[in-house]
Design a protein around this motif. Structure first.
Motif, PDB file in Angstrom:
ATOM      1  N   VAL A   1     -55.024 -46.050  -9.257  1.00 11.85           N
ATOM      2  CA  VAL A   1     -55.373 -44.918  -9.879  1.00 11.85           C
ATOM      3  C   VAL A   1     -56.835 -44.890 -10.628  1.00 11.85           C
ATOM      4  N   ASP A   2     -56.752 -46.275 -11.332  1.00 11.06           N
ATOM      5  CA  ASP A   2     -57.824 -46.325 -12.394  1.00 11.06           C
ATOM      6  C   ASP A   2     -59.053 -47.072 -11.813  1.00 11.06           C
ATOM      7  N   GLY A   3     -59.002 -47.325 -10.323  1.00 10.72           N
ATOM      8  CA  GLY A   3     -60.310 -47.426  -9.690  1.00 10.72           C
ATOM      9  C   GLY A   3     -60.494 -49.143  -9.487  1.00 10.72           C
ATOM     10  N   VAL A   4     -59.313 -49.722  -9.550  1.00  8.71           N
ATOM     11  CA  VAL A   4     -59.310 -51.270  -9.360  1.00  8.71           C
ATOM     12  C   VAL A   4     -58.985 -51.440  -7.864  1.00  8.71           C
TER      13      VAL A   4
ATOM     14  N   LYS B   1     -64.933 -44.855  -4.692  1.00  3.80           N
ATOM     15  CA  LYS B   1     -65.068 -43.406  -5.122  1.00  3.80           C
ATOM     16  C   LYS B   1     -64.158 -42.579  -4.035  1.00  3.80           C
ATOM     17  N   GLU B   2     -64.224 -42.681  -2.879  1.00  3.97           N
ATOM     18  CA  GLU B   2     -63.602 -41.760  -1.879  1.00  3.97           C
ATOM     19  C   GLU B   2     -62.109 -42.053  -1.975  1.00  3.97           C
TER      20      GLU B   2
ATOM     21  N   GLU C   1     -56.997 -35.428  -4.581  1.00  2.00           N
ATOM     22  CA  GLU C   1     -56.709 -34.375  -3.663  1.00  2.00           C
ATOM     23  C   GLU C   1     -55.372 -34.435  -2.619  1.00  2.00           C
ATOM     24  N   ASP C   2     -54.802 -35.751  -2.819  1.00  2.00           N
ATOM     25  CA  ASP C   2     -53.416 -35.871  -1.930  1.00  2.00           C
ATOM     26  C   ASP C   2     -53.709 -35.749  -0.708  1.00  2.00           C
TER      27      ASP C   2
ATOM     28  N   HIS D   1     -51.534 -42.875  -1.399  1.00  2.00           N
ATOM     29  CA  HIS D   1     -50.029 -42.988  -1.434  1.00  2.00           C
ATOM     30  C   HIS D   1     -49.693 -43.017  -2.954  1.00  2.00           C
ATOM     31  N   HIS D   2     -48.657 -42.179  -3.430  1.00  2.00           N
ATOM     32  CA  HIS D   2     -48.493 -41.915  -4.563  1.00  2.00           C
ATOM     33  C   HIS D   2     -47.218 -42.712  -5.029  1.00  2.00           C
TER      34      HIS D   2
END
Length: 172
Positions: free
Chosen positions: A5-8, A24-25, A32-33, A73-74
């Protein structure tokens, strides 16, 4: 590859020319889940259009096309319960049934919450178990509410609940 979630990004997808777009996507998919299929190419406007595929430019000069399925995936929400009283036991069972990662904090080591995913006995370890998706409930009948709450509030969980009367809650 996995994008956090932090772009890594952990892993590899198509080299440095594709990775910024994929990251980015992936972040958009998380926000947007929603899953998506992207197609990266040096000339996206010349690709044959397909339903459900988003064509995006890629800066690789070696040519070629990458099709990448991105699925959000959350992490499982976490339920941290302090205490071992019957209400704490019921919450732990309910949390498990709702697919929460249940963490029981049982300083008295009663064993009443052995069915939890994790059992802690040290109140001072609470802070290390709290993430942004952690929900906390203190159900101790006042034995160590203040100590537990000080550790919990410092870690900033999503929710803090205290099982008590209104009078006791005001005192705490």
């Amino acid at each position: 590859a996995i994008v956090t979630v932090d772009g890594v990004m952990f892993g590899w997808i198509g080299g440095s020319c594709a990775q910024p777009t994929v990251i980015k996507e992936a972040l958009n998919a998380l926000a947007e889940d929603d899953s998506r299929l992207i197609r990266l190419s040096t000339e996206p406007e010349q690709q044959t259009q397909r339903d459900g595929v988003t064509d995006l430019p890629m800066t690789c000069f070696s040519g070629g096309t990458l099709e990448i399925h991105i699925e959000a995936h959350h992490p499982r929400p976490r339920l941290l319960i302090v205490g071992s009283l019957p209400v704490a036991q019921a919450l732990a069972h309910l949390g498990k049934a709702m697919n929460y990662h249940v963490i029981a904090v049982d300083p008295e080591q009663t064993g009443a919450l052995a069915h939890a995913d994790e059992v802690l006995v040290d109140l001072d370890a609470i802070g290390g178990e709290i993430r942004p998706n952690t929900y906390t409930v203190i159900a101790t009948h006042g034995n160590y509410d203040e100590h537990a709450l000080s550790k919990i509030f410092a870690a900033q969980p999503s929710y803090v609940g205290l099982v008590s009367s209104r009078r006791r809650a005001e005192q705490v």
